[in-house]
Design a protein around this motif. Sequence first.
Motif, PDB file in Angstrom:
ATOM      1  N   ASP A 120       0.713  -1.473   0.051  1.00 46.41           N
ATOM      2  CA  ASP A 120       0.174   0.338   0.218  1.00 46.41           C
ATOM      3  C   ASP A 120       0.630   0.931  -0.004  1.00 46.41           C
ATOM      4  OD1 ASP A 120      -2.612  -1.303   2.376  1.00 46.41           O
ATOM      5  OD2 ASP A 120      -2.551  -1.335   0.338  1.00 46.41           O
ATOM      6  N   TYR A 132      -0.902  11.557   0.795  1.00 44.37           N
ATOM      7  CA  TYR A 132      -0.856  10.793   1.999  1.00 44.37           C
ATOM      8  C   TYR A 132      -1.735   9.523   2.266  1.00 44.37           C
ATOM      9  CZ  TYR A 132       2.927  13.885   4.050  1.00 44.37           C
ATOM     10  OH  TYR A 132       4.011  14.791   3.706  1.00 44.37           O
ATOM     11  N   ARG A 133      -1.165   8.841   2.540  1.00 37.73           N
ATOM     12  CA  ARG A 133      -2.607   7.934   3.031  1.00 37.73           C
ATOM     13  C   ARG A 133      -3.561   8.421   4.540  1.00 37.73           C
ATOM     14  NH1 ARG A 133      -2.213   2.621   2.242  1.00 37.73           N
ATOM     15  NH2 ARG A 133      -4.517   2.062   3.241  1.00 37.73           N
ATOM     16  N   ASP A 134      -4.458   7.687   4.257  1.00 41.73           N
ATOM     17  CA  ASP A 134      -5.342   8.440   5.488  1.00 41.73           C
ATOM     18  C   ASP A 134      -5.008   8.729   7.021  1.00 41.73           C
ATOM     19  OD1 ASP A 134      -8.980   8.700   3.708  1.00 41.73           O
ATOM     20  OD2 ASP A 134      -7.166  10.278   3.342  1.00 41.73           O
ATOM     21  N   SER A 135      -4.630   7.076   6.917  1.00 40.79           N
ATOM     22  CA  SER A 135      -4.042   6.797   8.258  1.00 40.79           C
ATOM     23  C   SER A 135      -2.823   7.732   8.617  1.00 40.79           C
ATOM     24  CB  SER A 135      -3.836   5.109   8.505  1.00 40.79           C
ATOM     25  OG  SER A 135      -3.378   4.930   7.247  1.00 40.79           O
ATOM     26  N   VAL A 136      -2.276   7.681   7.722  1.00 35.70           N
ATOM     27  CA  VAL A 136      -0.964   8.565   8.322  1.00 35.70           C
ATOM     28  C   VAL A 136      -1.359  10.283   8.359  1.00 35.70           C
ATOM     29  CG1 VAL A 136       0.122   6.573   7.672  1.00 35.70           C
ATOM     30  CG2 VAL A 136       0.648   8.777   5.985  1.00 35.70           C
ATOM     31  N   LYS A 137      -1.799  10.549   8.077  1.00 31.49           N
ATOM     32  CA  LYS A 137      -1.688  12.110   7.894  1.00 31.49           C
ATOM     33  C   LYS A 137      -2.136  13.040   9.422  1.00 31.49           C
ATOM     34  CE  LYS A 137      -4.838  12.780   3.561  1.00 31.49           C
ATOM     35  NZ  LYS A 137      -5.765  12.801   2.723  1.00 31.49           N
ATOM     36  N   ARG A 162       0.561  12.565  10.858  1.00 28.85           N
ATOM     37  CA  ARG A 162       1.293  11.820  11.537  1.00 28.85           C
ATOM     38  C   ARG A 162       3.108  11.553  11.153  1.00 28.85           C
ATOM     39  NH1 ARG A 162       0.722   6.553  13.225  1.00 28.85           N
ATOM     40  NH2 ARG A 162      -0.428   6.151  11.430  1.00 28.85           N
ATOM     41  N   GLN A 193       1.984   3.800  15.826  1.00 29.38           N
ATOM     42  CA  GLN A 193       1.013   2.670  16.225  1.00 29.38           C
ATOM     43  C   GLN A 193       0.987   1.596  15.770  1.00 29.38           C
ATOM     44  OE1 GLN A 193      -1.040   4.188  18.900  1.00 29.38           O
ATOM     45  NE2 GLN A 193      -0.231   5.832  18.152  1.00 29.38           N
ATOM     46  N   GLU A 226      -0.529  -0.885  13.798  1.00 23.52           N
ATOM     47  CA  GLU A 226      -1.135  -0.870  12.919  1.00 23.52           C
ATOM     48  C   GLU A 226       0.294  -0.211  11.844  1.00 23.52           C
ATOM     49  OE1 GLU A 226      -2.440   0.511  15.212  1.00 23.52           O
ATOM     50  OE2 GLU A 226      -3.854   2.587  15.079  1.00 23.52           O
ATOM     51  N   ASP A 227       1.298   0.361  12.318  1.00 24.40           N
ATOM     52  CA  ASP A 227       1.824   1.152  10.948  1.00 24.40           C
ATOM     53  C   ASP A 227       2.915  -0.092  11.136  1.00 24.40           C
ATOM     54  OD1 ASP A 227       1.429   3.721  12.712  1.00 24.40           O
ATOM     55  OD2 ASP A 227       0.867   3.616  10.998  1.00 24.40           O
TER      56      ASP A 227
END
Length: 115
Positions: free
Chosen positions: A46, A59-64, A66, A86, A88-89
């Motif tokens: 991904d 950026y992918r949403d989950s890292v914006k 951070r 996190q 999940e990273d």
Amino acid sequence: QVQLVESGGGLVRPGESLRLSCAASGSISRAYIMGWYRQTPGRPRDMVATITSGGTTNYRDSVKGRFTLSRDNAKSTVYLQMNSLQPEDTAVYYCRFSDFGREYWGQGTQVTVSS
């Protein structure tokens, strides 16, 4: 040919930070896109973040908020600053270089976030 050398992976606790670097060398054009992708076992690779030669980032949403991707054009190097990591990273992170139909990948660097 383009060669990519990655560095900066490792093991950190939740909430901590890491910085990944990817240096490109070889036949590099003036206009290219570099970025980081990540992959966990059994899942597709991904996009995490990309940056154009003009400095436009995605950026992918989950890292914006951070993660921050930056580049040093003089060194043909990109840096991914990862904050507030996190679990999940956790993944293998791959650097990618692309221009005018060419695509190259780095060897991957493991990022593990665990308490």
